[in-house]
Write an enzyme that holds these catalytic residues in place. Structure first.
Site, PDB file in Angstrom:
ATOM      1  N   CYS A   1       0.812  -1.217   0.000  1.00  0.00           N
ATOM      2  CA  CYS A   1       0.000   0.000   0.000  1.00  0.00           C
ATOM      3  C   CYS A   1       0.848   1.271   0.000  1.00  0.00           C
ATOM      4  O   CYS A   1       0.532   2.237  -0.695  1.00  0.00           O
ATOM      5  CB  CYS A   1      -0.909   0.066   1.218  1.00  0.00           C
ATOM      6  SG  CYS A   1      -1.431  -1.496   1.876  1.00  0.00           S
TER       7      CYS A   1
ATOM      8  N   ARG B   1       6.288 -11.435   5.337  1.00  0.00           N
ATOM      9  CA  ARG B   1       5.554 -11.520   6.594  1.00  0.00           C
ATOM     10  C   ARG B   1       6.102 -12.689   7.397  1.00  0.00           C
ATOM     11  O   ARG B   1       6.294 -13.784   6.858  1.00  0.00           O
ATOM     12  CB  ARG B   1       4.064 -11.728   6.338  1.00  0.00           C
ATOM     13  CG  ARG B   1       3.443 -10.551   5.613  1.00  0.00           C
ATOM     14  CD  ARG B   1       1.947 -10.723   5.461  1.00  0.00           C
ATOM     15  NE  ARG B   1       1.439  -9.723   4.516  1.00  0.00           N
ATOM     16  CZ  ARG B   1       0.224  -9.773   3.977  1.00  0.00           C
ATOM     17  NH1 ARG B   1      -0.595 -10.749   4.292  1.00  0.00           N
ATOM     18  NH2 ARG B   1      -0.162  -8.839   3.137  1.00  0.00           N
TER      19      ARG B   1
ATOM     20  N   GLN C   1       2.327 -10.717  -4.119  1.00  0.00           N
ATOM     21  CA  GLN C   1       0.895 -10.512  -4.327  1.00  0.00           C
ATOM     22  C   GLN C   1       0.663  -9.923  -5.703  1.00  0.00           C
ATOM     23  O   GLN C   1       1.418  -9.062  -6.147  1.00  0.00           O
ATOM     24  CB  GLN C   1       0.365  -9.532  -3.284  1.00  0.00           C
ATOM     25  CG  GLN C   1       0.414 -10.044  -1.863  1.00  0.00           C
ATOM     26  CD  GLN C   1      -0.165  -9.028  -0.898  1.00  0.00           C
ATOM     27  OE1 GLN C   1       0.259  -7.879  -0.892  1.00  0.00           O
ATOM     28  NE2 GLN C   1      -1.126  -9.439  -0.095  1.00  0.00           N
TER      29      GLN C   1
ATOM     30  N   ASP D   1      -1.155  -7.558  -6.671  1.00  0.00           N
ATOM     31  CA  ASP D   1      -1.831  -6.549  -5.871  1.00  0.00           C
ATOM     32  C   ASP D   1      -2.310  -5.378  -6.729  1.00  0.00           C
ATOM     33  O   ASP D   1      -1.762  -5.118  -7.795  1.00  0.00           O
ATOM     34  CB  ASP D   1      -0.827  -6.030  -4.844  1.00  0.00           C
ATOM     35  CG  ASP D   1      -1.482  -5.582  -3.560  1.00  0.00           C
ATOM     36  OD1 ASP D   1      -2.729  -5.587  -3.496  1.00  0.00           O
ATOM     37  OD2 ASP D   1      -0.753  -5.235  -2.624  1.00  0.00           O
TER      38      ASP D   1
ATOM     39  N   HIS E   1      -4.305  -1.301  -5.931  1.00  0.00           N
ATOM     40  CA  HIS E   1      -5.083  -0.373  -5.110  1.00  0.00           C
ATOM     41  C   HIS E   1      -5.862   0.524  -6.040  1.00  0.00           C
ATOM     42  O   HIS E   1      -5.293   1.118  -6.962  1.00  0.00           O
ATOM     43  CB  HIS E   1      -4.164   0.425  -4.196  1.00  0.00           C
ATOM     44  CG  HIS E   1      -3.512  -0.442  -3.164  1.00  0.00           C
ATOM     45  ND1 HIS E   1      -2.292  -1.036  -3.370  1.00  0.00           N
ATOM     46  CD2 HIS E   1      -3.953  -0.870  -1.956  1.00  0.00           C
ATOM     47  CE1 HIS E   1      -2.000  -1.780  -2.315  1.00  0.00           C
ATOM     48  NE2 HIS E   1      -2.974  -1.705  -1.440  1.00  0.00           N
TER      49      HIS E   1
ATOM     50  N   LYS F   1     -15.232  -6.660   3.115  1.00  0.00           N
ATOM     51  CA  LYS F   1     -14.460  -7.321   2.054  1.00  0.00           C
ATOM     52  C   LYS F   1     -15.219  -8.491   1.460  1.00  0.00           C
ATOM     53  O   LYS F   1     -16.158  -9.016   2.054  1.00  0.00           O
ATOM     54  CB  LYS F   1     -13.117  -7.809   2.586  1.00  0.00           C
ATOM     55  CG  LYS F   1     -13.248  -8.888   3.652  1.00  0.00           C
ATOM     56  CD  LYS F   1     -11.899  -9.512   4.001  1.00  0.00           C
ATOM     57  CE  LYS F   1     -12.062 -10.496   5.155  1.00  0.00           C
ATOM     58  NZ  LYS F   1     -10.868 -11.302   5.381  1.00  0.00           N
TER      59      LYS F   1
ATOM     60  N   HIS G   1      -8.275  -2.413  -1.801  1.00  0.00           N
ATOM     61  CA  HIS G   1      -7.151  -3.335  -1.990  1.00  0.00           C
ATOM     62  C   HIS G   1      -7.725  -4.550  -2.706  1.00  0.00           C
ATOM     63  O   HIS G   1      -8.803  -5.014  -2.339  1.00  0.00           O
ATOM     64  CB  HIS G   1      -6.590  -3.858  -0.667  1.00  0.00           C
ATOM     65  CG  HIS G   1      -6.260  -2.826   0.354  1.00  0.00           C
ATOM     66  ND1 HIS G   1      -4.972  -2.463   0.643  1.00  0.00           N
ATOM     67  CD2 HIS G   1      -7.043  -2.103   1.179  1.00  0.00           C
ATOM     68  CE1 HIS G   1      -4.984  -1.558   1.609  1.00  0.00           C
ATOM     69  NE2 HIS G   1      -6.223  -1.323   1.949  1.00  0.00           N
TER      70      HIS G   1
END
Lengths: 574, 574
Positions: free
Chosen positions: B272, B301, B319, B321, B323, B403, B449
């Site tokens: 992010c 992580r 990811q 990913d 946004h 979500k 996200h």
């Protein structure tokens, strides 16, 4: 250095003295630091009663020109230190310099009203300074020491002739216009944020797209040439970086370790470790050699804040890396292939002038003399078999092997660090990287580290400046902008955009209610190669009026025509 | 749970008791832990005088079958705790369980020679156990506590009928064959090295190629849909992760900070931050919304060593990913587009069955009730407008927004975590992420996200198991292997390989002096879709005999024919 270089450097040094005389005329209380010649010009450091402004420079320059017009001689004189101490009684910096001199006799140079402590040499008289210009001021600590006073430095440039000076200034202005940091903002290519950290780059969609296209090209060429493309982790146990020697030899460039389950992990400074582990993940036969593992591998290296600069000097960067695991006999053919790959890829981006340097064994080295000689000979033979002339940097290799560095010249004639090809005798030994030979026994491999672009960050900076932001069509984030003249033309413009996009062309529409001329100017500012202007005439003929970013007006064309023009430009990568 | 589920769970529980009786018969000194039913079967924990071996299982199973044949009743009896203490005087684990019960009366079940402390229920008699099989043993700490004794656990599976049991065992065997860790080794796809660190993945050339092809497809689809693809740093100043709330809420999953110039930096757990900085790198108008920034972003992580598993549970993963910065009104259309993109991409890989869950506002939440209601309604409306049935997980959303989670079913009918779509009211506020509205004022954006594949690591594991390693032609690392029958056919085989490679087909040649059948077997093991056998006949007709990895023999074909077959398979992604 040639005689001519000597002469111009002398004139630059004398120009520094003339500038000091002019500053003394304007600021009688000025205290003087030092004033040497430098590449392309000169500077002098002053302690002045007030800060200089850009407006001061033409005034100082005017006084200098009067000094030139008077054509006063530069007179040399030898005096005792004691005499000099009296002469410079009001010049504390000169007194300090004086105390550092071992000799009893020192040399002074005087022109007009100004006398300096100086070894010389200088031009005979102030009429011989050549063509010069003061360019900028900057702060500079006395003797580069942050605990000493901050002086004011004035920079100037000087050349033999006005033509040379003009050419230089023009080139500088062009370079400033092409500065990748400036174009990076204007073209929305990338940014660096103090919040995340200095030297850490965010690639915006436009810059990211160019990077992706370069990476796609890179991957395709590597697949063709028998490389396997891998992905390996950005962190690993510190003990491996101790084993490799990086902790011992490059510690000042490593990040501080992290703790995971009581073990120390390091952000990787190089991609070797993962590639070695992949090689060692099973028994390897000589039949598998050379094994070429490539990765667009992001590495993190600590650099002092002061040396960070745009994209070329950063703290995290992506190497277009590969490791070739081979036998000593395979070094030469592999290096030839790497050089050919590098030249092919770089030529695609319009680079054709290179400087190649072969760096040989330093005093401290890993591996035996024989393997060094064999590898160095292999590198030299590779260069020679390609008919490449190169320089040798004796002893300039890393402790673990000889290397070839390639610099490339951009459209402005500036040199950029490009590919490197580096033989490594150290890591195979430290990690026991072996293959089973034809004889059934274990043998250490030779590793070749190589990049052909260097890093994505530095290469992208080079590309931006090389093209002045006007990327060739295949790399342009937007290849065609459709520009409706009036609102009633928007619908057709959008239809054309969709047609282009469906055929894989990166197109957009400027739907704003602005005047056509300002839309065209904005598209030119964004360096978009094709502008397709749509008005009544164009709709009637189901075509578009084509303009190029350089200003050329190609007139009315059918959409099919435009498509094939763009596709041809993409295909040829021109 | 249906009646049938109740019944089979009861039978599984009774099977555990029958197994305990059998173990008691073989080990009269056995001490008994607990023996519940579980999904698909049952287990029992024993303290035995010697370690069990796989050979023990059929013996125990035999005794169980005798118990079944005897068809003895499962008799229930209520006794006082004191009576039970006497009965279980030699069973320390049972005594411990007994002490934990609050009631004075406890329930016992007896079949044959075995009595257990148990609430039941059980089948009426041991003839009703159904079809069962003992599958494996494992160590298990008493009560899951590492400080208590390690017991021996025997697992069994049980179903109503032999057919169901066979189907289950066959599916398990198939699943074991498809295990991505096993296929990862056999097909040379990836490896994880203790030397680098657990949970950190090295993708080998074969796995890397599949990943690259998936990524290329992903990028192309995202470009088409108006996403900008960016690259942002893997590290950033810790203070930003404090500002974001990650340090507070996810600290146990974060790596320990690094020190850079006296400031703490963190390996990023999410992408992010960089995307927010890019958004904030200049003033944004409402006209630019929705702004979609996508990144194949590798994050790190920390996971406890015990939960690490192959590729789905790792410590570093990439990811897919993005946004989406938008207005509240844009949530619904954007979510529809994301779901459609996800379904399109997943369908390409042959996934067509999904479970969708909408998770709503928890007790602790950021943002106002109104924005939560609006966003939750938008997510629900998006699902409904696509005619998707979904479950609701009330209160299951993150504190920062509602979500949608999507699970996908693979070819084996197993469920994998797939796309997630997550509205975020928290980060825009914490980072003051604003746009200039039509009203000229500043407004906070809403962030979405989202991932459509999840992570490259987990999705790749899912693909490997889904396809059983037999990737469709467009993803196959090697699409065609040319197999010369004898050495004299190698030259022509190499020519065919080159022809195929020149036309963009990934081909190789098996030049080894092995028998044709073993070359074919090896190619089948490597799951290469097309095998092109070359012998005298094929050379004479300038063609190849085509075999598929499934064993089909397609006979002699011209090279052009083979090329167009492969190209068609690639194009259709089938």
């Amino acid at each position: 250095m040639s005689n001519n270089d000597d002469r111009i450097q002398t004139a630059r040094h004398s120009a520094a003295h003339a500038m000091a005389e002019a500053v003394l005329a304007l600021f009688p209380d000025a205290k003087f630091g030092i004033g040497p010649s430098i590449e392309d010009g000169f500077y002098y450091d002053f302690d002045l009663p007030r800060p200089l402004t850009p407006d001061d420079l033409p005034i100082i320059e005017d006084v200098m020109r009067k000094i030139v017009a008077r054509d006063v001689p530069f007179a040399r004189r030898d005096v005792s230190k004691d005499e000099a101490r009296v002469l410079f009684a009001n010049q504390p910096y000169k007194l300090e310099l004086l105390e550092d001199l071992d000799e009893d006799q020192v040399t002074l140079y005087t022109q007009g009203s100004f006398t300096d402590l100086c070894r010389g040499p200088h031009v005979a008289s102030s009429g011989q300074l050549g063509a010069f210009k003061l360019t900028r001021t900057a702060g500079a600590y006395w003797r580069g020491d942050e605990s000493r006073p901050m002086l004011q430095r004035i920079y100037g440039v000087a050349f033999d002739t006005e033509e040379e000076l003009d050419a230089y200034l023009q080139k500088q202005a062009e370079a400033a216009k092409r500065d990748h940091r400036k174009l990076g903002r204007e073209l929305d290519l990338f940014s660096i944020h103090e919040e995340i950290g200095p030297g850490l780059v965010c690639w915006h969609p436009n810059g990211g797209l160019v990077r992706q296209l370069v990476e796609d090209f890179w991957k395709a060429e590597h697949h063709k040439r028998g490389y396997g493309i891998v992905y390996t982790p950005h962190i690993g146990k510190l003990e491996q970086w101790k084993k490799s020697g990086h902790w011992e030899f490059y510690r000042e460039n490593l990040y501080s370790p992290m703790d995971v389950d009581g073990q120390q992990y390091l952000l990787r400074p190089m991609n070797c470790l993962g590639h070695i582990m992949i090689f060692k993940s099973r028994l390897r036969s000589y039949r598998e050699l050379p094994l070429r593992l490539a990765e667009l591998g992001t590495v993190y290296r600590y650099e002092r804040g002061g040396v960070l600069y745009g994209l070329p000097r950063v703290r995290g960067f992506t190497q277009d890396d590969a490791h070739i695991f081979c036998t000593p006999e395979q070094i030469q053919p592999e290096v030839i292939d790497v050089i050919e790959l590098a030249r092919f890829m770089l030529a695609t981006f319009g680079f054709s002038e290179y400087q190649m340097v072969l760096s040989t064994r330093p005093d401290k080295y890993a591996g035996s003399l024989e393997v060094w000689e064999q590898a160095t000979a292999a590198l030299a033979a590779a260069l020679e078999s390609l008919g490449i002339s190169y320089e040798t940097d004796p002893g300039g290799g890393a402790f673990y092997g000889p290397k070839i560095d390639i610099k490339l010249s951009d459209a402005m004639g500036r040199w950029w660090q490009g590919p490197t090809i580096q033989v490594d005798f150290n890591l195979p030994q430290r990690f026991n990287v072996c293959y089973i030979g034809e004889d059934g026994g274990e043998h250490l491999v030779t590793m070749i580290h190589r990049t052909v672009l260097g890093s994505m960050e530095r290469f992208f900076a080079c590309l931006v400046e090389h093209y002045g932001g006007a990327f060739p069509v295949w790399l342009s984030p937007v290849q065609a902008r459709v520009i409706p003249i009036a609102d009633r033309h928007v619908e057709f413009a959008v239809k054309i955009e969709e047609t282009l996009r469906d055929s894989g062309i990166r197109a957009d529409v400027d739907e704003r209610s602005e005047r056509m001329t300002s839309k065209i100017r904005d598209a030119q500012m964004a360096k978009i190669p094709f502008m397709l202007v749509i008005g009544d005439k164009e709709i009637a003929s189901e075509g578009a009026s084509v303009r190029l970013r350089g200003g050329e007006d190609l007139g009315l064309h059918s959409i099919e025509d435009v498509q094939s023009q763009i596709r041809a430009a993409v295909k040829s990568k021109s």
